[in-house]
Design an enzyme around this catalytic site. Structure first.
Site: not given
Ligand SMILES: Nc1ncnc2c1ncn2[C@@H]1O[C@H](COP(=O)(O)OS(=O)(=O)O)[C@@H](OP(=O)(O)O)[C@H]1O
Ligand SMILES: Nc1ncnc2c1ncn2[C@@H]1O[C@H](COP(=O)(O)OP(=O)(O)O)[C@@H](O)[C@H]1O
Length: 200
Positions: A35, A37, A41, A108
């Site tokens: 999801l 958050g 990253s 994705s």
């Protein structure tokens, strides 16, 4: 769908295996999914830092960045997300062929699309990492304020709110970012790579 005809594959003399031998390590894609958050990253950046320090050649493909360039003509419909992932699958395949450990950070959300990318890659070259985090915690973090906007109806079709996320059924690794620190999560990924022979 293939539109072009009369095209013939051109082989090179230097192979993927030659490039891997020169680098001194295998190449693969570390596919972070989860999801918004959840920590894709953050985790990919920290794992890359750790790998780089160990002399591993790396590159990150991050959804937000890629959508500023290569995929700037795509939105967030199911069709566009599919095309987004298809292109990144192909790019990651090229990068793995180039001998690079490639880290991807895309939501994705569709199982079928992730499996399509898995099929593109060779055995052990696709490492699916489910960055697992409850919607409640992602919403509490809300690093970009997007959940707030989605709840206010300012963003339509936001993953987890009014658009689906299909959790991986059989990922290589599950990292539960709402149950451990960032440092522990990074270590979990590095340990997996070590144990499975990716770093030598
Ligand atoms: N509708 C909607 N749904 C989900 N996310 C949205 C949306 N609109 C914008 N954003 C921002 O775009 C980032 C997700 O892009 P991705 O390319 O990873 O998405 S996808 O894989 O094609 O589903 C995502 O980044 P992350 O938060 O890093 O996941 C968001 O910042
Ligand atoms: N174990 C963890 N792993 C990764 N991120 C974490 C973890 N614990 C807390 N976080 C925080 O969660 C947020 C995740 O944001 P981000 O990496 O942008 O997520 P995504 O790329 O999945 O949208 C960051 O603020 C990060 O510091």
């Amino acid at each position: 769908m293939m539109k072009a005809t009369n095209i013939v594959w051109q082989n090179s003399i230097v192979t993927k295996e030659d490039r891997q031998a020169l680098n001194g390590h295998k190449s693969a894609v570390l596919w972070f999914t989860g999801l918004s958050g959840a920590g894709k990253s953050t985790l990919s950046v920290e794992v890359e830092k750790e790998l780089h320090q160990r002399g591993i050649r790396t590159y990150i493909l991050d959804g937000d960045n890629i959508r500023h360039g290569l995929n700037k003509n795509l939105g967030f419909s199911a069709e566009d997300r599919k095309e987004n992932i298809r292109r990144i699958g192909e790019v990651s395949k090229l990068m793995v062929d180039a001998g690079i450990v490639t880290l991807t950070a895309f939501i994705s959300p569709y199982r079928e699309d992730r499996n399509m990318v898995r099929q593109l890659h060779g055995e052990k070259e696709f490492v699916e990492i489910y960055v697992k985090c409850s919607l409640e915690e992602c919403e509490r973090r809300d690093p970009k304020g997007l959940y707030k906007k989605a709840r206010a109806g300012e963003i339509k079709g936001f993953t987890g709110i009014d658009d689906p996320y299909e959790a991986p059924e059989n990922p290589e690794l599950i990292v539960e970012t709402d149950k451990q620190t960032l440092k522990q999560s990074v270590q979990q990924v590095i340990t997996y790579l070590e144990k499975n022979g990716y770093l030598n």
